[in-house]
Design an enzyme around this catalytic site. Structure first.
Site, mmCIF file in Angstrom:
data_model
loop_
_atom_site.group_PDB
_atom_site.id
_atom_site.type_symbol
_atom_site.label_atom_id
_atom_site.label_comp_id
_atom_site.label_asym_id
_atom_site.label_seq_id
_atom_site.Cartn_x
_atom_site.Cartn_y
_atom_site.Cartn_z
ATOM 1 N N LYS A 128 1.854 -16.531 -7.051
ATOM 2 C CA LYS A 128 1.667 -15.562 -6.282
ATOM 3 C C LYS A 128 3.076 -15.565 -5.533
ATOM 4 C CE LYS A 128 0.249 -11.211 -6.457
ATOM 5 N NZ LYS A 128 -0.954 -10.367 -7.416
HETATM 6 P P1 NAD Z 1 2.314 0.631 -7.104
HETATM 7 O O1 NAD Z 1 3.310 -0.631 -6.539
HETATM 8 O O2 NAD Z 1 2.805 0.670 -8.615
HETATM 9 O O3 NAD Z 1 1.447 1.402 -6.468
HETATM 10 C C1 NAD Z 1 1.045 1.452 -5.221
HETATM 11 C C2 NAD Z 1 -0.192 2.541 -4.986
HETATM 12 O O4 NAD Z 1 -0.791 2.277 -3.569
HETATM 13 C C3 NAD Z 1 1.067 3.569 -4.526
HETATM 14 O O5 NAD Z 1 0.618 4.832 -5.206
HETATM 15 C C4 NAD Z 1 1.310 2.895 -3.015
HETATM 16 O O6 NAD Z 1 1.661 4.701 -2.809
HETATM 17 C C5 NAD Z 1 -0.210 3.357 -2.674
HETATM 18 N N1 NAD Z 1 -0.146 2.847 -1.131
HETATM 19 C C6 NAD Z 1 0.512 1.980 -1.029
HETATM 20 N N2 NAD Z 1 0.033 1.367 0.641
HETATM 21 C C7 NAD Z 1 -1.424 2.356 0.792
HETATM 22 C C8 NAD Z 1 -2.203 2.546 1.850
HETATM 23 N N3 NAD Z 1 -1.724 2.790 2.887
HETATM 24 N N4 NAD Z 1 -2.763 3.524 1.508
HETATM 25 C C9 NAD Z 1 -3.043 4.212 0.297
HETATM 26 N N5 NAD Z 1 -2.364 4.112 -0.717
HETATM 27 C C10 NAD Z 1 -1.342 2.959 -0.328
HETATM 28 O O7 NAD Z 1 1.879 -0.833 -7.109
HETATM 29 P P2 NAD Z 1 0.225 -1.314 -8.468
HETATM 30 O O8 NAD Z 1 1.400 -2.159 -9.409
HETATM 31 O O9 NAD Z 1 0.108 -0.711 -9.334
HETATM 32 O O10 NAD Z 1 -0.114 -2.312 -8.158
HETATM 33 C C11 NAD Z 1 -1.422 -1.608 -6.876
HETATM 34 C C12 NAD Z 1 -2.997 -2.693 -6.515
HETATM 35 O O11 NAD Z 1 -3.048 -3.302 -8.246
HETATM 36 C C13 NAD Z 1 -1.859 -4.141 -5.752
HETATM 37 O O12 NAD Z 1 -3.859 -4.547 -5.484
HETATM 38 C C14 NAD Z 1 -1.805 -5.394 -7.316
HETATM 39 O O13 NAD Z 1 -1.760 -6.455 -6.486
HETATM 40 C C15 NAD Z 1 -3.010 -4.762 -7.841
HETATM 41 N N6 NAD Z 1 -2.704 -5.036 -9.522
HETATM 42 C C16 NAD Z 1 -1.577 -5.050 -9.753
HETATM 43 C C17 NAD Z 1 -1.241 -5.066 -11.220
HETATM 44 C C18 NAD Z 1 -0.360 -4.902 -12.008
HETATM 45 O O14 NAD Z 1 -0.119 -5.364 -13.205
HETATM 46 N N7 NAD Z 1 1.055 -3.502 -11.405
HETATM 47 C C19 NAD Z 1 -2.302 -5.759 -12.314
HETATM 48 C C20 NAD Z 1 -3.129 -6.459 -10.972
HETATM 49 C C21 NAD Z 1 -3.468 -5.687 -9.519
#
Ligand code: NAD
Length: 438
Positions: A128
């Site tokens: 990561k």
């Molecule tokens: P993203 O940046 O597209 O979205 C993040 C979301 O979280 C946004 O809606 C943002 O407003 C919200 N957010 C941020 N801070 C916040 C807070 N304090 N309270 C409430 N909401 C908050 O990111 P993503 O890619 O959707 O990732 C989200 C989660 O999923 C992370 O934990 C990431 O590690 C995990 N994840 C992502 C992927 C991927 O393929 N993108 C894969 C596996 C896991």
């Protein structure tokens, strides 16, 4: 070499001395990961003798990332790339741009990637990366410069056969395109396989952008059958409405669920009859947040945890479901779209209350699964159509979930511990087979 003697000489010198960076932050993400590992050690049999491997990242790179800002100054940012384990294949895991990124967080996220990749049995280790920066405060030019400098700095340890970054919080296809280009320019040949989550025009895969949300939905629908929950008509609350939460929300709504509450960094909205998800996605695309969405009432961020719902999907950041709010959650099932959203204390409270938790390491593994497809397609320069990708994704997710469900039943443990049993056994088996070199 002199013969060791005396009580303190029984163990190898330094064997029990933890590196300083592993000592701090017992309550942070890395501390939580260690607790999760400790829970699984009793189930590892003889492989438990290798368990210390899981508790120490293989390689940690901390880099200074200086860039020219638009106002003529030079600003320095702190960047990380951690390769937790590469026994099963190259490191694999996303890159996060966020003002709260810490080494502890990146270490934990890299370790969860090792577990996740082994849980769904894709041939990767775990890695990561991240930069401690609020990208919303950067111009597009600054964002490109910070991405390119960071990529150059970590270029000494990444590569299509070494470690393959992907998007995570606040990083996207464009950032992957800049990373791929920077690495390619530095190495002198176009290396599409160095990152996944790229635009389709640059060797990205169809279906990758939706893959994590699709996996969340697939695993959720499978688990719902086990607890007699009908997705059609069920009420869903989602924290985080970005790549993961937004797509998951769309798929649940399409399956007839009512998305009743959504929270993001801008606030929390609620509508008992169900939010209009396509309209909300459009609103977020245009304004950057769910706040200000007209067809909903505003509730406080704290009230989100009391919302009457059947399914809760944390899809934002770590440590959101804690001992403080786990007792208030009404959902029958929690699907962890985010990485590390539930603390071990909250896990215990939820288990006691009979709330089924589908752990991150399986629930959000859809993204890395299609990343694996993307990487395979890049190597062969032969691209599959979207139906084939989605069908393969669903097959892997259902198969992995069924295996983990069975292990949970057989051992009478939570799905998280079951997923860790499956994954850690796979990781440590390769560790044992490969042996130590030199
Ligand atoms: P993203 O940046 O597209 O979205 C993040 C979301 O979280 C946004 O809606 C943002 O407003 C919200 N957010 C941020 N801070 C916040 C807070 N304090 N309270 C409430 N909401 C908050 O990111 P993503 O890619 O959707 O990732 C989200 C989660 O999923 C992370 O934990 C990431 O590690 C995990 N994840 C992502 C992927 C991927 O393929 N993108 C894969 C596996 C896991």
């Amino acid at each position: 070499m002199s013969q060791a003697s005396g009580p303190s000489a029984a163990a190898a010198p330094g064997a029990h001395l933890l590196p300083s960076y592993l000592q701090a932050d017992k309550l942070g993400p890395w501390g939580i990961y260690l607790q999760q590992v400790d829970r699984v050690i009793p189930y590892l049999g003889n492989l438990a003798r290798w368990a210390e491997t899981l508790k120490r990242p293989k390689r940690i790179l901390i880099v200074d990332v200086p860039i020219h800002m638009d106002d003529g100054t030079v600003a320095h940012f702190e960047g990380y790339r951690v390769q937790h384990n590469v026994s099963r294949g190259p490191g694999k895991g996303g890159v996060r741009f966020h003002q709260d990124v810490t080494l502890s967080e990146v270490m934990a996220l890299s370790a969860w990637m090792s577990v996740k990749n082994a849980a769904v049995n894709v041939p990767y280790g775990g890695a990561k990366g991240g930069i401690r920066v609020d990208p919303k405060k950067l111009s597009l030019g600054e964002l490109e410069r910070i991405t390119r400098r960071y990529t150059s700095e970590i270029g000494i340890i990444i590569g299509p056969n070494k470690d393959i970054p992907a998007p995570d919080v606040n990083t996207n296809e464009q950032i992957m395109a800049w990373m791929m280009d920077t690495y390619s320019m530095n190495t002198g040949s176009t290396a599409t396989g160095v990152v996944t989550g790229k635009p389709v025009d640059l060797g990205g895969s169809l279906g990758r952008r939706e893959a994590t949300g699709r996996g969340v939905f697939t695993v959720g629908a499978e688990a719902a059958k086990h607890i007699g929950l009908d997705i059609a008509g069920s009420r869903v609350a989602i924290q985080g409405f970005g790549n993961v939460g937004g797509v998951a929300g769309k798929l649940f709504a399409e399956a007839g669920a009512r998305v009743v509450a959504v929270q993001d960094h801008g606030g929390t909205i609620y509508r008992e009859a169900g939010l209009d998800v396509p309209a909300l996605l459009k609103h977020v695309q245009e304004t950057g947040s769910v706040s200000g969405f007209a067809q909903a009432e505003v509730i406080t961020n704290d009230q989100f945890w009391d919302v009457d719902c059947d399914i809760l999907i944390p899809a934002a950041l770590e440590q959101q479901i804690t001992a403080a709010n786990a007792g208030r959650i009404k959902a029958r099932m929690i699907i962890e779209g985010a990485n590390g959203p539930t603390t071990p204390e909250a896990d215990d409270i939820l288990q006691e209350r009979n709330v089924l938790v589908l752990p991150d390491v399986i629930a959000n593994a859809g993204g890395v699964t299609v990343s694996y497809f993307e990487w395979v397609q890049d190597f062969s320069s032969f691209f599959w159509d979207e139906d084939e990708i989605n069908a393969r994704l669903v097959k892997i997710m259902k198969g992995a979930f069924a295996g983990i469900w069975q292990v949970a039943q057989d051992n009478k443990v939570s799905l998280r511990t079951a997923a860790f049993i499956v994954a850690c056994t796979r990781i440590l088996r390769t560790r044992e087979l490969r042996g130590l070199y030199p």
